[in-house]
Design a protein around this motif. Structure first.
Motif, PDB file in Angstrom:
ATOM      1  N   GLY A   1      77.180  -3.118  59.333  1.00 61.61           N
ATOM      2  CA  GLY A   1      78.010  -3.005  61.257  1.00 61.61           C
ATOM      3  C   GLY A   1      76.844  -3.645  61.759  1.00 61.61           C
ATOM      4  N   GLN A   2      76.168  -4.475  61.388  1.00 61.91           N
ATOM      5  CA  GLN A   2      76.028  -6.056  61.856  1.00 61.91           C
ATOM      6  C   GLN A   2      77.247  -6.652  62.021  1.00 61.91           C
ATOM      7  N   ARG A   3      77.953  -7.248  60.693  1.00 61.91           N
ATOM      8  CA  ARG A   3      79.214  -7.487  60.757  1.00 61.91           C
ATOM      9  C   ARG A   3      80.410  -6.458  61.844  1.00 61.91           C
ATOM     10  N   ILE A   4      80.291  -5.823  61.935  1.00 60.68           N
ATOM     11  CA  ILE A   4      81.287  -4.799  62.598  1.00 60.68           C
ATOM     12  C   ILE A   4      80.594  -4.874  64.063  1.00 60.68           C
ATOM     13  N   GLN A   5      79.926  -5.129  64.440  1.00 55.65           N
ATOM     14  CA  GLN A   5      79.181  -5.287  65.664  1.00 55.65           C
ATOM     15  C   GLN A   5      79.712  -6.732  66.435  1.00 55.65           C
ATOM     16  N   ASP A   6      79.047  -7.132  65.583  1.00 55.94           N
ATOM     17  CA  ASP A   6      79.929  -8.960  65.971  1.00 55.94           C
ATOM     18  C   ASP A   6      80.685  -8.711  65.983  1.00 55.94           C
ATOM     19  N   SER A   7      81.837  -8.556  65.518  1.00 56.23           N
ATOM     20  CA  SER A   7      83.045  -8.889  64.865  1.00 56.23           C
ATOM     21  C   SER A   7      84.501  -7.945  66.344  1.00 56.23           C
ATOM     22  N   GLY A   8      83.284  -6.633  67.085  1.00 56.35           N
ATOM     23  CA  GLY A   8      83.828  -5.380  67.882  1.00 56.35           C
ATOM     24  C   GLY A   8      84.502  -5.046  67.341  1.00 56.35           C
ATOM     25  N   SER A   9      84.777  -5.004  65.797  1.00 53.15           N
ATOM     26  CA  SER A   9      85.798  -3.549  65.277  1.00 53.15           C
ATOM     27  C   SER A   9      85.718  -2.032  65.651  1.00 53.15           C
ATOM     28  N   HIS A  10      86.275  -1.456  65.970  1.00 54.03           N
ATOM     29  CA  HIS A  10      86.513  -0.158  66.536  1.00 54.03           C
ATOM     30  C   HIS A  10      87.287   1.160  64.896  1.00 54.03           C
ATOM     31  N   TYR A  11      87.087  -0.559  63.964  1.00 56.00           N
ATOM     32  CA  TYR A  11      87.930   0.377  62.618  1.00 56.00           C
ATOM     33  C   TYR A  11      86.870   0.545  61.678  1.00 56.00           C
ATOM     34  N   LEU A  12      86.571   1.191  60.925  1.00 59.45           N
ATOM     35  CA  LEU A  12      85.623   0.757  59.634  1.00 59.45           C
ATOM     36  C   LEU A  12      86.743   0.929  57.858  1.00 59.45           C
ATOM     37  N   ILE A  13      86.636  -0.032  57.559  1.00 58.52           N
ATOM     38  CA  ILE A  13      88.298   0.285  55.992  1.00 58.52           C
ATOM     39  C   ILE A  13      86.941   0.064  54.704  1.00 58.52           C
ATOM     40  N   THR A  14      86.982   1.493  53.725  1.00 59.50           N
ATOM     41  CA  THR A  14      85.874   1.608  53.102  1.00 59.50           C
ATOM     42  C   THR A  14      86.355   2.240  51.512  1.00 59.50           C
ATOM     43  N   ILE A  15      85.726   2.267  50.402  1.00 65.42           N
ATOM     44  CA  ILE A  15      86.283   3.229  49.529  1.00 65.42           C
ATOM     45  C   ILE A  15      84.969   3.951  49.461  1.00 65.42           C
ATOM     46  N   ASP A  16      85.780   5.140  48.521  1.00 67.40           N
ATOM     47  CA  ASP A  16      84.580   5.965  48.954  1.00 67.40           C
ATOM     48  C   ASP A  16      83.757   5.260  47.279  1.00 67.40           C
ATOM     49  N   ALA A  17      84.168   5.250  46.046  1.00 66.23           N
ATOM     50  CA  ALA A  17      83.653   4.845  44.867  1.00 66.23           C
ATOM     51  C   ALA A  17      83.592   3.493  44.089  1.00 66.23           C
ATOM     52  N   TYR A  18      83.432   2.743  43.422  1.00 67.12           N
ATOM     53  CA  TYR A  18      83.492   2.306  42.497  1.00 67.12           C
ATOM     54  C   TYR A  18      82.336   1.646  41.572  1.00 67.12           C
ATOM     55  N   TRP A  19      83.079   1.228  40.142  1.00 63.76           N
ATOM     56  CA  TRP A  19      82.381   0.927  38.958  1.00 63.76           C
ATOM     57  C   TRP A  19      81.848  -0.705  39.388  1.00 63.76           C
ATOM     58  N   ARG A  20      80.125  -0.391  38.664  1.00 62.60           N
ATOM     59  CA  ARG A  20      80.264  -1.463  38.306  1.00 62.60           C
ATOM     60  C   ARG A  20      78.725  -0.970  37.423  1.00 62.60           C
ATOM     61  N   SER A  21      78.932  -1.822  36.791  1.00 62.07           N
ATOM     62  CA  SER A  21      77.843  -1.526  35.550  1.00 62.07           C
ATOM     63  C   SER A  21      77.606  -0.518  34.527  1.00 62.07           C
ATOM     64  N   GLY A  22      78.933  -0.424  34.824  1.00 64.20           N
ATOM     65  CA  GLY A  22      78.491   1.387  33.926  1.00 64.20           C
ATOM     66  C   GLY A  22      78.839   2.305  34.945  1.00 64.20           C
ATOM     67  N   LYS A  23      78.536   2.252  36.407  1.00 64.47           N
ATOM     68  CA  LYS A  23      78.287   3.040  37.723  1.00 64.47           C
ATOM     69  C   LYS A  23      79.343   3.117  38.500  1.00 64.47           C
ATOM     70  N   LEU A  24      79.687   4.661  38.315  1.00 65.88           N
ATOM     71  CA  LEU A  24      80.446   4.875  39.872  1.00 65.88           C
ATOM     72  C   LEU A  24      79.358   4.736  40.936  1.00 65.88           C
ATOM     73  N   LEU A  25      79.620   3.967  41.628  1.00 65.90           N
ATOM     74  CA  LEU A  25      78.483   3.567  42.384  1.00 65.90           C
ATOM     75  C   LEU A  25      79.111   4.310  43.937  1.00 65.90           C
TER      76      LEU A  25
END
Lengths: 682, 77
Positions: free
Chosen positions: A190-214
């Motif tokens: 969020g801090q980086r969104i604010q600093d860069s003045g982005s109006h869009y955030l592109i993300t993902i629902d989940a990903y695997w890390r150490s055996g867990k779907l985060l």
């Protein structure tokens, strides 16, 4: 001892004093099999890139790219230190990484995705498929989001193919991407969104890390909330799905704001978007660096110079041929991943591997199984990973069939012991190692051996790259003689194409952070007057190999709070009895590292314990309890150079019970032994 | 059946221990992950600070509550 007071604060400090005591190692010749096939094997390269040929020498890097319009000037220095590279030229980073390879490499793998669950079969995406996917995403960004050249978009994506596809789609339009490491929290994002003045955030629902779907979508909600609280409105959150067509997070969608990329993409199937003809100086991306001291710095990288530099160094230092299978284990969320997983390798039509998960999951043999299955022959990782893999499976790689020709390390100096294990066990003595030194702000490698031309020396990054002219300055800006072996401030005398343009939205911070300290003539337009201050310490050995010692910016990390030693020393100096003060980092077996304070008092002061207590109180009152020193040594005098500078290195050696070294050139060498006895006992 | 009642001091101590444990894990995991990814010392510290800032304290409270319900609070389980 009455004048020493302990505390239990956890502290951290730089590594300089540890690394400097490594002994010089013997040279190791690069394996003949590597040399014979290397791209850069002409010893004349250093002459071609010497100062007489600067800056025109960097045409060799620019010529590795395809330009829509040729540049008219290699380097414009009219507004130091805001250098401009390849001015007048127009190009597109996405075109250079994708489109231009289609004629020859259309059905060659551009990226191979390895999912963390080992039962999933690796997926090879060809250059043709990458072209299709990037175009469709670019069409979505342009028509659905209304994004245009110069707009910023924040990405908070893990190591899946969605990340390079999104980056390249942005680059195709001239949209400035700002990828935030997926492991970072929603607040940081969020801090980086604010600093860069982005109006869009592109993300993902989940990903695997150490055996867990985060559940990663949860972070998006926090990021938007944080950005909004700071005054930056986010119009939409675009969510890739780890498993397309299925929502893998528990966090509910926000109606009207959140959309699935895969759903919207259906409307853009088969769409093609012409790559924008971007000015060479147009920003390509922001990469935020170092937020521990406050506001993170948005390092703004340019299109032409950056791409030329990472293409050139990928080709010459990493020796990436289009036929190679290259795997960099870093994360694309950091500069290493931008430069040496995505832009550099793809500019050369390489096959670049992307691994989603933890290298040691489900066991320490995973990296070697991946390498074997995919036929990886260039391997790029960090010393931390090397140490972890060694610690957990000393003999595992020796048994594996991996056949690397080239191995890179990045991030920190690799100590000789780990280096030899990497060379012997992982490379089986047949792979060349390059130990690279560079930073987020630099775009690409600055110091490293040229693998087919230079001998390797464990523990040393190697000489400067062609066209990079380092200098080691003392704290007064005086150049230390080449080969002196004395530690000082690692600076680069000249601009190079990979250097950042500025800090996003803060030109003054850019000047203050990297140039102000050692620029003697701020009105000068001569680049020679504007050395770049890296903030790292280094030693230049007589053979011209640099040994990087870590940060030398007089900062000690105390429980994550970075405190300048000057701040601590100034606090100590508020105690009336104190004449001089010096703060040094000390290795502590249990707590890592702790700061110790040395203060000198006049002979008339007899109650040293009282002074020590006052010093502690001053540090706590002025800076806070976090700054409480581990120990306070009240000494009769400080060891000093003949010019009056306090030799903190000597004090650090005493506190760390290390070899103090030669002190005969000091103004008052006799005081060293007195202090040593006071601190260590006889 | 309700869990065995504990004194407020015991509860507070268990909470403090749980927070300490979670902070240590978050810090070490963050430091290691950043290092594995090729970050420098400064970047690794940034990751540690971020990990601590984003620590899920609700999860700690939930776990403690569940432990208390099961009668295992303070047992280190």
């Amino acid at each position: 001892m009455t004048d020493s007071v302990k505390n239990d604060e956890r502290t951290e400090a730089n590594e300089a004093q540890i690394a400097v005591h490594w002994k010089e190692e013997k040279y190791i010749e690069p394996p003949k099999s590597f040399v014979e096939q290397a791209i850069l094997n002409d010893p004349g390269v250093r002459k071609r890139f010497d100062e007489k040929h600067f800056p025109d020498c960097f045409r060799e890097y620019a010529d590795m790219l395809t330009w829509f319009k040729p540049y008219t000037k290699v380097l414009d220095t009219s507004h130091p230190p805001f250098w401009k590279w390849f001015t007048g030229g127009k190009l597109n980073a996405c075109y250079n990484c994708v489109d231009r390879h289609l004629d020859k490499y259309r059905n060659k793998a551009a990226l191979i995705f390895v999912s963390e669950p080992e039962d999933d079969v690796p997926y090879a995406m060809t250059y043709q498929e990458l072209y299709v996917r990037v175009n469709e995403m670019a069409a979505l960004l342009k028509d659905y989001c209304g994004l245009k050249a110069g707009d910023r978009v924040t990405l908070h994506l893990p190591m899946t193919l969605d990340l390079p596809i999104t980056m390249l789609a942005c680059a195709r339009l001239g949209v400035i991407h700002s990828q935030v490491f997926a492991g970072f929290s929603g607040q940081s994002c969020g801090q980086r969104i604010q600093d860069s003045g982005s109006h869009y955030l592109i993300t993902i629902d989940a990903y695997w890390r150490s055996g867990k779907l985060l559940d990663h979508k949860a972070n998006a909600d926090i990021a938007v909330k944080t950005a909004e609280a700071a005054g930056q409105h986010v119009d939409k959150v675009l969510i890739w799905q780890r498993y397309p067509g299925k929502y893998s997070a528990k966090t509910p969608l926000v109606k009207g704001r959140d959309v699935f990329v895969n759903d919207v993409l259906k409307d853009y199937k088969g769409k093609r978007v012409e790559p924008a003809h971007m000015d060479a100086e147009a920003p390509l991306f922001l990469m935020y660096s170092s937020g521990t001291t406050g506001k993170p710095k948005g390092c703004q990288h340019r299109t032409g110079g950056y791409l030329a530099y990472v293409a050139g160094t990928s080709k010459w230092i990493q020796d990436i041929h289009p036929e190679d299978t290259y795997w960099c284990m870093a994360d694309i969320g950091w500069i290493t991943g931008h430069s040496y997983i995505v832009y550099g390798p793809l500019a050369l039509a390489a096959t670049s591997v992307i691994y989603e998960g933890t290298p040691t999951y489900p066991d320490v043999g995973r990296p070697w199984r991946i390498a074997e299955r995919l036929g990886v022959n260039i391997f790029h990782t960090s010393p931390t990973a090397v140490r972890a893999l060694r610690r957990l499976g000393e003999n595992v790689p020796k048994m594996g069939p991996q056949k690397f020709k080239h191995m890179t390390t990045v991030g920190e100096p690799i100590e000789p012991k780990a280096w030899h294990w990497y060379f012997d066990q992982i490379g089986k003595g047949k792979a060349v190692i390059v130990d690279t030194w560079w930073q987020t702000e630099n775009g690409g490698f600055l110091c490293s051996t040229i693998p087919a031309l230079d001998k390797m020396k464990p523990g040393s990054a190697g000489p400067a790259l062609p066209g990079i002219y380092p200098v080691i300055l003392d704290d007064n800006g005086k150049e230390l003689p080449k080969g002196s072996g004395i530690a000082g401030n690692m600076c680069i005398r000249n601009p190079w194409p990979g250097i950042i343009q500025t800090i996003w939205g803060d030109d003054q911070r850019f000047i203050d952070t990297y140039y102000r300290r050692f620029c003697k003539y701020p009105k000068s337009k001569d680049w020679r007057d504007w050395p770049y201050m890296s903030g790292d310490g280094a030693v230049d050995a007589p053979d011209g190999y640099y040994r990087i010692l870590g940060r030398i910016d007089d900062v000690i990390n105390v429980s994550g709070h970075r405190l300048g030693t000057k701040e601590l020393e100034n606090a100590c100096l508020t105690v009336p009895e104190v004449s001089e003060a010096a703060v040094v980092p000390v290795v502590d077996e249990i707590r890592g590292k702790v700061p110790e304070v040395y203060v000198s008092v006049p002979a008339s002061v007899t109650d040293r314990a009282a002074v020590a207590k006052k010093v502690i109180k001053a540090c706590e009152d002025i800076i806070g309890k976090i700054a409480r020193p581990s120990k306070v040594h009240v000494v009769p005098d400080m060891p000093k150079t003949r010019s009056g500078k306090i030799m903190r290195r000597v004090l650090a050696s005493i506190s760390n019970k290390r070899d103090i070294g030669d002190v005969t050139t000091l103004a008052n060498p006799e005081v060293v032994e007195k202090i040593r006895v006071q601190v260590q006992g006889k | 059946m309700s869990a065995q009642k504990q004194s407020p001091d015991t509860d507070r101590h268990a909470l403090a221990e749980a927070v300490r444990k979670a902070c240590l894990k978050a810090a070490l995991d963050g430091y290691e992950r950043a290092g594995m990814s090729g970050l420098c010392e400064e970047g690794r510290w940034e990751m540690v600070v971020d990990s601590l800032q984003s620590l899920d304290v609700d999860a700690i409270v939930r776990t403690l509550a569940a432990d208390a319900h099961a009668g295992t609070a303070g047992s280190g389980k």
